[in-house]
Design an enzyme around this catalytic site. Sequence first.
Site, PDB file in Angstrom:
ATOM      1  N   GLU A   1      -8.304  -5.785   3.950  1.00  0.00           N
ATOM      2  CA  GLU A   1      -8.364  -4.828   2.755  1.00  0.00           C
ATOM      3  C   GLU A   1      -7.308  -4.903   1.611  1.00  0.00           C
ATOM      4  O   GLU A   1      -6.432  -4.418   1.653  1.00  0.00           O
ATOM      5  CB  GLU A   1      -8.603  -3.312   3.349  1.00  0.00           C
ATOM      6  CG  GLU A   1      -9.012  -2.348   2.376  1.00  0.00           C
ATOM      7  CD  GLU A   1      -8.110  -1.295   1.708  1.00  0.00           C
ATOM      8  OE1 GLU A   1      -8.330  -0.689   0.948  1.00  0.00           O
ATOM      9  OE2 GLU A   1      -6.909  -1.377   2.291  1.00  0.00           O
TER      10      GLU A   1
ATOM     11  N   ASP B   1      -5.615  -2.746   6.946  1.00  0.00           N
ATOM     12  CA  ASP B   1      -5.482  -1.794   5.829  1.00  0.00           C
ATOM     13  C   ASP B   1      -4.445  -1.911   5.136  1.00  0.00           C
ATOM     14  O   ASP B   1      -3.327  -2.180   5.416  1.00  0.00           O
ATOM     15  CB  ASP B   1      -5.365  -0.264   6.484  1.00  0.00           C
ATOM     16  CG  ASP B   1      -5.389   0.717   5.534  1.00  0.00           C
ATOM     17  OD1 ASP B   1      -6.508   1.035   4.823  1.00  0.00           O
ATOM     18  OD2 ASP B   1      -4.282   1.388   5.279  1.00  0.00           O
TER      19      ASP B   1
END
Length: 652
Positions: free
Chosen positions: A350, A308
């Site tokens: 990401e 993330d």
Amino acid sequence: MVINPTEFELHLFHEGTLYQSYNLFGAHVIKNGTDTYTRFCVWAPNASAVSLVGNFNQWDGNGYEFHKVNNEGVWQLALDRDLTGAVYKYEITTAAGERKLKADPYGFYSEHRPNTASVVQPLDGYEWNDQKWLQKREKKSSLGEPMFIYELHVGSWKKHEDDSFFTYRELADELIPYVLSHGYTHIELLPLTEHPLDISWGYQSTGYFSVTSRYGTPHDFMYLVDMCHQNGIGVILDWIPGHFCKDAHGLYQFDGSYVFEYPYENDRENRVWGTANFDLGKTEVQSFLISSALFWLEKYHIDGFRVDAVANIIFWPNSIQSANPHGVEFLKKLNKAVKEYEPGVLMIAEDSTDWPQVTAPVEYGGLGFTYKWNMGWMNDTLKYMEADSDKRKHIHDKVTFSLLYAFSENFVLPFSHDEVVHGKKSLLDKMPGDYWQKFAQLRLLLGFMAAHPGKKLTFMGTEYGQFSEWKDKEQLDWHLLGYDMHQKMDDYTKEVVKLYKRSKPLYEVDQSYEGFEWIDADNREQSIFSFIRKGKNPEELLVIVCNFTEKVYSNYRIGVPKPGEYREILNSDAQVFGGSGVINKKVIEAKEVAFHGRPYSIEMNISPFGISILRPVNKRKGRNNHAKEEMRSNAVGRRKRKPPALIDQEPR
């Protein structure tokens, strides 16, 4: 007597290379002959004292003091009894004399929220049955294989009637048949590391080695992963090495000083999320975080991570211009360590930046990820789709631009949870127009994604056209499957995923221009795009035609790569999918008529808001009396089966 950490272990930890530091730190029940000990080990470099408190000593640390193992802040305590199941915290006395109660950073299990203590939880004893899956994963690269990921939030995919959560075991029984019926290759789970606040969805963690107790025990989660593997489904976890929450029992100011986070406020404070950023230049933090990744691989057999907020790691916090060398080097170190542990593990970034070589190997100057989310494609595509159809000709390049960089990285095309929450509306509701047009354009969108180079990801509910945006406190609107258009949308998604998986041109050459070729990228006025996808064998190809307006065309001419017959194997406008039935039922003969810069072309029906996928009919010599039916079956990729229902529909 319990053995203290070795000098070599301590050296590696402080050097930043003790990648299985979970075997040293945390709570471990150790059997030594007839003796059983529970050993606790913690890193608190600026503490003046550390004690163990819990339900076994009435939360009184007197007599449970740790001793300091070295001058760099490693503390240890060994008790001569088995404390399995005990609830505990570390009572840390800071240099200023303040006392803090902290959960174990290396704790393997935690109390059920809102309680925040750690639980002594050995992880052995589960009998795995996924050896075949792991062997296959080790030997086979994912790059040339199909990958269609189903992203979900465990707490809101499905709930009991009393609004309670499904356990990991209950989820296995419900989710796996559902995923199999739709053909997805992987599931991706929003973070399952322990976290105090439900509405953070797990993205603000306190327990980097603790699977959240919301849904069951460590063995329960092992069962879910094991059953996925036995059924051919990969499991990806969202994982957050960039920042952590600032709750009092967590990592923040762990021993009264900034142990895990940056020492300077502007680097430390993550103002966007109200969290603290890990000090990625600190070697002990590197040992901690890389060990967390390897822990989930070793103990839970996870197939990979979606890492993330990589942008928050690559660049200095609160800056979008200044690169953070500590973050960049950490990512290289992380990915190199994971690949050395198991080359088949997926590391997915990401990343919303244009940082180069995110998916290039570390030894060639890259960051070493396996894949990168193609955020640019996602944003451009959704902006295009949200525009009224008559306005799309003015933003034509939103569709074509992605092919200028589609092969610069190994990409995943994501329609994730982030795009269907916080007032952004569901994918279905983003589509302009009336009820029918919304469904038609969602079918077109999913078909276009399947045909575009890159692996695929969609969030739960997209498959049947969830009308409301994601409501994280409620289960999905499963009742919608009782309505005709939603059920047909679900049927269409199943067909698209299955067609994608059985069509090598759609996945074999995702990383090279050799797998893609425009036929017509310039029809701005009609908003019609046509292109070719090719497999490793250049004779294996598909022709894809997308119409992003509601207009219908007959006898529409398309240049094709070779002569012969073409058969439509998918049309999103088929009546069985809720369409109007403008399809191409019959075999289409390519004529020697030059068009689109090619010597051959076909004439076909163009459906409204539709995608059509055509395959050349492969005629073979020496056919028997059933040659016609065999040819028909080969054309749709289903030998000796009836062609799909959509081909039986008459065009309007």
